[in-house]
Scaffold this motif. Structure first.
Motif, PDB file in Angstrom:
ATOM      1  N   LEU A 132       4.639  22.939 -24.035  1.00  0.00           N
ATOM      2  CA  LEU A 132       4.571  23.175 -22.581  1.00  0.00           C
ATOM      3  C   LEU A 132       5.721  24.139 -22.250  1.00  0.00           C
ATOM      4  O   LEU A 132       6.892  23.763 -22.335  1.00  0.00           O
ATOM      5  CB  LEU A 132       4.768  21.850 -21.826  1.00  0.00           C
ATOM      6  CG  LEU A 132       4.768  21.951 -20.309  1.00  0.00           C
ATOM      7  CD1 LEU A 132       3.377  22.254 -19.762  1.00  0.00           C
ATOM      8  CD2 LEU A 132       5.304  20.660 -19.671  1.00  0.00           C
ATOM      9  N   PHE A 153       1.578  27.669 -21.596  1.00  0.00           N
ATOM     10  CA  PHE A 153       1.615  27.130 -22.968  1.00  0.00           C
ATOM     11  C   PHE A 153       2.212  28.169 -23.916  1.00  0.00           C
ATOM     12  O   PHE A 153       2.075  29.365 -23.688  1.00  0.00           O
ATOM     13  CB  PHE A 153       0.188  26.837 -23.467  1.00  0.00           C
ATOM     14  CG  PHE A 153      -0.611  25.909 -22.594  1.00  0.00           C
ATOM     15  CD1 PHE A 153      -0.594  24.546 -22.799  1.00  0.00           C
ATOM     16  CD2 PHE A 153      -1.411  26.421 -21.562  1.00  0.00           C
ATOM     17  CE1 PHE A 153      -1.358  23.692 -22.006  1.00  0.00           C
ATOM     18  CE2 PHE A 153      -2.179  25.575 -20.777  1.00  0.00           C
ATOM     19  CZ  PHE A 153      -2.141  24.210 -20.999  1.00  0.00           C
ATOM     20  N   MET A 168      -3.227  14.197 -19.983  1.00  0.00           N
ATOM     21  CA  MET A 168      -2.212  15.171 -20.408  1.00  0.00           C
ATOM     22  C   MET A 168      -1.702  15.962 -19.198  1.00  0.00           C
ATOM     23  O   MET A 168      -0.531  16.318 -19.124  1.00  0.00           O
ATOM     24  CB  MET A 168      -2.798  16.128 -21.442  1.00  0.00           C
ATOM     25  CG  MET A 168      -3.183  15.410 -22.717  1.00  0.00           C
ATOM     26  SD  MET A 168      -4.284  16.385 -23.733  1.00  0.00           S
ATOM     27  CE  MET A 168      -4.477  15.279 -25.132  1.00  0.00           C
ATOM     28  N   SER A 182       2.008  15.237 -17.904  1.00  0.00           N
ATOM     29  CA  SER A 182       2.884  16.393 -18.144  1.00  0.00           C
ATOM     30  C   SER A 182       4.025  16.398 -17.141  1.00  0.00           C
ATOM     31  O   SER A 182       5.148  16.770 -17.460  1.00  0.00           O
ATOM     32  CB  SER A 182       2.082  17.696 -18.051  1.00  0.00           C
ATOM     33  OG  SER A 182       1.679  17.929 -16.709  1.00  0.00           O
ATOM     34  N   MET A 224       3.052  19.482 -26.415  1.00  0.00           N
ATOM     35  CA  MET A 224       2.062  18.809 -25.563  1.00  0.00           C
ATOM     36  C   MET A 224       1.700  17.448 -26.174  1.00  0.00           C
ATOM     37  O   MET A 224       1.467  17.352 -27.371  1.00  0.00           O
ATOM     38  CB  MET A 224       0.795  19.666 -25.457  1.00  0.00           C
ATOM     39  CG  MET A 224       0.926  20.901 -24.598  1.00  0.00           C
ATOM     40  SD  MET A 224       1.139  20.517 -22.836  1.00  0.00           S
ATOM     41  CE  MET A 224      -0.404  19.707 -22.438  1.00  0.00           C
TER      42      MET A 224
END
Ligand code: NDP
Length: 330
Positions: free
Chosen positions: A9, A22, A51, A55, A65
């Motif tokens: 991330l 990303f 996710m 996050s 990730m």
């Protein structure tokens, strides 16, 4: 040394994720393992709505990730996980991982040869268990009841609807395309509609079940839920599984609020996380595997090929590209 790839991330998502959030990193992993360690090679990786949600709660920029994968043990210093077996593990978006075994689960011993191991990330894995526990433990669903499920063509929703049918319920599903509506009918849903095109969500829910809903398996939250609550029967039960319609919000959504419907209809609403019933997982997975082998449970996958495409697969799932479980095949 083993050349490993990992998706990181780069910066926190603002609104819907973008490619530039990303970064693909390369790492060198030592092959000399300590006692208890194994070297894993990813075969299939899961992309899941959590996710996006986690996050912002559990991750910092620069972190790999989070995520679960189906991996093959390619070196081992751990007798519990010998070379050649397959495991499900919380390795994140990595092509190779050195693990001390924490959180790894061996794929069921009696896994059928003709069934792709990727289903251990879907119907015979966490999403399937979520569907099962939401229905059995939270809603305590009964034969003859009417169930509403949304995101119904997805990994959790499609299994939830099918299990409810197995249990003798009437099932209404909401989903985001005509192809998905057709798929739900193929799965045996009694009614299905496209929430994106119906002129009125309230009318669509009324038409599908004029007498209302005993139980509601909520994957979507937000506006959909505020309308669905008004269509519940008195003493209706709601299992709050997820709220995908809110995960990409820049600002939290406000109202309408659920309290009035809850009071007037005397509803019971309970949120849940699948790990609450972890001790039942092995027995539950075996039960679902039998349903699958008997043809009572059907599971479809949306497979993206290539580890490089992890972000694209993830964003595609968030915007509804998937019918069934979204999977990446390395
Ligand atoms: P899905 O396979 O259902 O994929 C996500 C789907 O959500 C998309 O295909 C899309 O389908 C739908 N969607 C996306 N945006 C919206 C929106 N704004 N409004 C309505 N639908 C939308 O994912 P999962 O089955 O893995 O997860 C479903 C839900 O279950 C999520 O909320 C997730 O967080 C939750 N979950 C909860 C768990 C728990 O322990 N509580 C465990 C696992 C999942 P469409 O075309 O229909 O819009």
């Amino acid at each position: 040394m083993v050349e490993a790839k990992a998706w990181v991330l780069k910066k926190h998502f603002k609104g819907f994720p973008k490619d530039s959030d990303f970064e693909l990193k390369h790492e060198q992993l030592h092959e000399q393992l300590r006692d208890g360690e194994v070297l894993l090679e990813a075969v299939f990786l899961s992309v899941d709505p959590y996710m996006r949600l986690y996050s912002r709660i559990r991750m910092q920029p620069g972190d790999v990730m989070i995520g679960t994968q189906l991996a093959k043990v390619i070196r081992s210093n751990n007798p519990e996980f010998p070379v050649g077996i397959h495991v499900v593990g919380p390795c994140g978006w990595r092509s190779h991982t050195v693990s001390d075994g924490t959180g790894l689960t061996r794929v069921l011993n009696d896994w059928p040869l003709n069934l792709s191991l990727s289903h251990a990330l879907g119907a015979i894995g966490m999403p399937g268990l979520t569907a099962l526990y939401g229905l059995e433990e939270v809603l305590a669903i009964q034969p003859g009841e009417t169930l509403l499920v949304n995101a119904a063509a997805g990994a959790v929703g499609s299994v939830a609807g099918q299990i409810a049918k197995l249990k003798g319920c009437k099932v209404v599903g909401s989903t985001g395309s005509e192809a998905k509506v057709a798929y739900l009918k193929e799965l045996g849903f009694d009614h299905a509609f496209n929430y994106k095109t119906v002129p009125s969500l309230e009318e669509a829910l009324k038409q599908a079940s004029p007498e209302g809903y005993d139980a509601y398996f909520d994957n979507v939250g937000g506006y959909f839920s505020s309308i669905a609550l008004t269509q519940m029967k008195r003493f209706g039960r709601i299992a709050v599984c997820g709220a995908i319609s809110t995960y990409n919000d820049k600002e939290p959504q406000t109202g309408p609020y659920p309290q009035l419907s809850m009071v007037l209809k005397e509803l019971r609403m309970e949120g849940f996380v699948v790990v609450r019933w972890e001790d039942k997982n092995q027995e539950s997975l075996k039960k679902m595997l039998i349903w699958l082998q008997e043809g009572k449970l059907k599971c479809r996958e949306h497979v993206t090929v290539g580890f490089e495409k992890m972000p694209a697969a993830f964003m595609g799932m968030l915007q509804g590209d998937n019918m069934g479980k979204a999977i990446v095949q390395v």
